[in-house]
Motif scaffolding. Structure first.
Motif, PDB file in Angstrom:
ATOM      1  N   ASP A 111       9.645  16.216   5.640  1.00 50.92           N
ATOM      2  CA  ASP A 111       9.572  16.762   3.470  1.00 50.92           C
ATOM      3  C   ASP A 111      10.025  17.573   3.302  1.00 50.92           C
ATOM      4  O   ASP A 111      10.689  17.671   2.797  1.00 50.92           O
ATOM      5  N   LEU A 112       9.888  18.907   4.432  1.00 55.60           N
ATOM      6  CA  LEU A 112      10.808  20.000   3.708  1.00 55.60           C
ATOM      7  C   LEU A 112      12.024  19.743   3.546  1.00 55.60           C
ATOM      8  O   LEU A 112      13.009  19.571   2.318  1.00 55.60           O
ATOM      9  N   ARG A 113      12.924  19.293   4.588  1.00 54.71           N
ATOM     10  CA  ARG A 113      14.467  18.526   4.727  1.00 54.71           C
ATOM     11  C   ARG A 113      14.853  17.641   3.857  1.00 54.71           C
ATOM     12  O   ARG A 113      15.798  18.393   2.679  1.00 54.71           O
ATOM     13  N   ARG A 114      14.052  16.585   3.407  1.00 56.28           N
ATOM     14  CA  ARG A 114      14.498  15.900   2.414  1.00 56.28           C
ATOM     15  C   ARG A 114      14.442  16.551   0.944  1.00 56.28           C
ATOM     16  O   ARG A 114      15.047  16.046  -0.333  1.00 56.28           O
ATOM     17  N   LEU A 119      17.491  19.010  -3.215  1.00 57.07           N
ATOM     18  CA  LEU A 119      17.982  20.126  -4.440  1.00 57.07           C
ATOM     19  C   LEU A 119      19.703  20.064  -4.330  1.00 57.07           C
ATOM     20  O   LEU A 119      19.924  21.040  -5.090  1.00 57.07           O
ATOM     21  N   ARG A 120      19.365  20.866  -3.301  1.00 62.76           N
ATOM     22  CA  ARG A 120      21.371  20.524  -2.189  1.00 62.76           C
ATOM     23  C   ARG A 120      21.915  19.240  -3.256  1.00 62.76           C
ATOM     24  O   ARG A 120      22.936  19.660  -4.882  1.00 62.76           O
ATOM     25  N   ARG A 121      21.725  18.666  -3.707  1.00 67.03           N
ATOM     26  CA  ARG A 121      22.414  17.348  -5.055  1.00 67.03           C
ATOM     27  C   ARG A 121      22.204  17.958  -6.022  1.00 67.03           C
ATOM     28  O   ARG A 121      23.253  17.909  -6.679  1.00 67.03           O
ATOM     29  N   ARG A 122      20.842  17.932  -7.033  1.00 69.90           N
ATOM     30  CA  ARG A 122      21.064  18.303  -7.960  1.00 69.90           C
ATOM     31  C   ARG A 122      21.628  19.510  -7.986  1.00 69.90           C
ATOM     32  O   ARG A 122      22.346  19.858  -9.064  1.00 69.90           O
ATOM     33  N   GLU A 123      21.861  20.807  -7.006  1.00 70.29           N
ATOM     34  CA  GLU A 123      22.808  22.051  -7.385  1.00 70.29           C
ATOM     35  C   GLU A 123      24.251  21.812  -7.878  1.00 70.29           C
ATOM     36  O   GLU A 123      24.866  21.412  -8.645  1.00 70.29           O
ATOM     37  N   GLY A 124      24.562  20.347  -6.632  1.00 67.38           N
ATOM     38  CA  GLY A 124      26.402  20.231  -6.554  1.00 67.38           C
ATOM     39  C   GLY A 124      26.101  19.291  -8.079  1.00 67.38           C
ATOM     40  O   GLY A 124      27.481  19.857  -8.387  1.00 67.38           O
TER      41      GLY A 124
END
Length: 129
Positions: A111-114, A119-124
């Protein structure tokens, strides 16, 4: 101090008989109704007639199950103490708990990895705009 000892013993017996009478179920009371026994204990408690009458005749006493006294039963059924690290049942329960904990930890990590990926996708996506 010793002169108060008889008074304290009478008081203790009085209180014991009173509480015992109150806690006894109605079907185990012999001779008189429970309310009458309470009144007898309270009225005649100072001279020990009430409490002794209750203990001797007021309550139905049960014989031990199986016809043996508790001490005889304990002598025949002694349990041997086993240290937890030598008890196979306890060790099995620990293994089961460890498996549950490991599965829960793996679920949390997934769940943490997901969430980190989201979060990385949103920041990207925000950086490209």
């Amino acid at each position: 101090m010793l002169r108060y000892l008889p008074f304290l013993l009478v008081l203790a017996l009085w209180i014991y008989a009173f509480i015992d009478c109150l806690n006894t179920p109605e079907e185990e009371v012999r001779g008189l109704p429970k309310v009458i026994w309470v009144i007898i204990i309270l009225l005649f408690g100072e001279v020990l007639v009430g409490p002794i009458a209750w203990l001797a005749a007021g309550k139905r006493r049960h014989a031990p199950a199986g016809g043996s006294t508790p001490s005889e039963w304990h002598r025949e059924h002694r349990t041997r103490f086993v240290a937890p690290d030598d008890d196979p049942e306890f060790l099995q329960s620990l293994k089961g708990e460890n498996k549950k904990d490991e599965a829960l930890l793996k679920d949390w990590e997934a769940d943490l990895r997901r969430r980190e990926e989201e979060l990385r996708r949103r920041e990207g996506e925000q950086g490209t705009e």
